[in-house]
Design a protein around this motif. Structure first.
Motif, PDB file in Angstrom:
ATOM      1  N   GLY A  35     -11.922 -14.396  19.779  1.00  0.00           N
ATOM      2  CA  GLY A  35     -12.768 -15.167  18.879  1.00  0.00           C
ATOM      3  C   GLY A  35     -12.767 -16.633  18.875  1.00  0.00           C
ATOM      4  O   GLY A  35     -12.700 -17.150  20.273  1.00  0.00           O
ATOM      5  N   ASP A  36     -12.932 -17.354  17.724  1.00  0.00           N
ATOM      6  CA  ASP A  36     -12.885 -18.833  17.924  1.00  0.00           C
ATOM      7  C   ASP A  36     -11.584 -19.329  18.480  1.00  0.00           C
ATOM      8  O   ASP A  36     -11.478 -20.377  19.053  1.00  0.00           O
ATOM      9  CB  ASP A  36     -13.230 -19.326  16.541  1.00  0.00           C
ATOM     10  CG  ASP A  36     -14.531 -19.028  16.097  1.00  0.00           C
ATOM     11  OD1 ASP A  36     -15.327 -19.002  16.993  1.00  0.00           O
ATOM     12  OD2 ASP A  36     -14.968 -19.072  15.100  1.00  0.00           O
ATOM     13  N   ASP A  37     -10.576 -18.621  18.227  1.00  0.00           N
ATOM     14  CA  ASP A  37      -9.141 -19.011  18.694  1.00  0.00           C
ATOM     15  C   ASP A  37      -8.924 -18.862  20.038  1.00  0.00           C
ATOM     16  O   ASP A  37      -7.938 -19.381  20.672  1.00  0.00           O
ATOM     17  CB  ASP A  37      -7.998 -18.459  17.929  1.00  0.00           C
ATOM     18  CG  ASP A  37      -8.032 -16.779  17.901  1.00  0.00           C
ATOM     19  OD1 ASP A  37      -9.127 -16.159  18.595  1.00  0.00           O
ATOM     20  OD2 ASP A  37      -7.148 -16.093  17.391  1.00  0.00           O
TER      21      ASP A  37
END
Length: 237
Positions: A216-218
């Protein structure tokens, strides 16, 4: 018959009575880039050495590239008392290239090394030496290029140049295999092989891994750690 440019089938390698790699199978085809990732000691460099023909398997087999292959080790394999130009010309002659001087000049330009081409390699920065190291591996337009953590000593501009050089290998229907500890670099690969304690923990496309690990965004790094934690729990059961 396989259409792979280079392939390992059930390959294993022992060191001092311990299996560093076991039961590994991977097929690298024209136009593909493979990323090998895993914790320290997982067997990435061992597998790369087997694929490069720098070592022989203790079990299974490795089918080498039918054409030329280039190997870029993690530590620059250069003559420090020679210049980048002299190193490239020497390795070009050893490879039997028809025009060693022309091959060296072309790669010095492509690798943005012309400014340091005639300085002794021992006086160059670690990043500059690594760029020469990569250039040696690209001599003769190899069908398969295998690189062990090639970006570890490079700055952002130099990393972008490296990926452009490797993209050109794919565009001429060659193939690339690289190891990395920078998980965000897997975006430069089509396929991903994750090693854990000498065995395969995942083999598939980068997109498949992203879905399975929930990237994801991480980013890929945290997703990889989560994946590895889950894998270790499964193995321990």
């Amino acid at each position: 018959m396989t259409d792979a440019l280079i392939e390992a089938v059930g390959a294993g390698r022992r060191f001092r009575g311990r299996w560093a790699l076991r039961g590994l199978s991977v097929a690298v085809r024209a136009g593909e880039t493979h990323a090998l990732i895993g914790p320290n000691g997982a067997g990435k460099t061992t597998l790369l050495g087997l694929l490069a023909g720098a070592a022989t398997p203790d079990e299974g087999r490795v089918h080498g590239a039918s054409g030329r292959s280039g190997f870029v080790p993690q530590r620059a394999a250069l003559y420090r008392r020679m210049t980048p130009r002299e190193n490239l010309e020497l390795f070009a002659r050893l490879d039997g290239l028809e025009d060693p001087a022309g091959a060296a000049a072309g790669l010095l330009a492509a690798s943005d090394l012309e400014d340091v081409a005639d300085r002794l390699c021992g006086t160059l920065s670690v990043g500059q030496q690594q760029r020469v190291n990569v250039a040696v591996g690209l001599l003769g337009a190899p069908d398969v290029v295998l690189l062990d953590e090639p970006t570890a000593a490079l700055d952002p501009r130099q990393r972008l140049l490296l990926w452009d050089l490797l993209a050109a290998v794919r565009e001429r229907s060659g193939a690339v295999v690289f190891t990395t500890q920078n998980l965000e670099e897997v975006i430069h690969a089509d396929r991903l092989l994750i090693l854990h304690e000498g065995r395969c923990a995942f083999s598939g496309t980068v997109a498949e891994f992203a879905r399975r690990a929930g990237v994801g965004d991480d980013g890929y790094e945290r997703a990889f750690v989560r994946f590895l934690d889950d894998h270790e729990r499964e193995v321990a059961r």
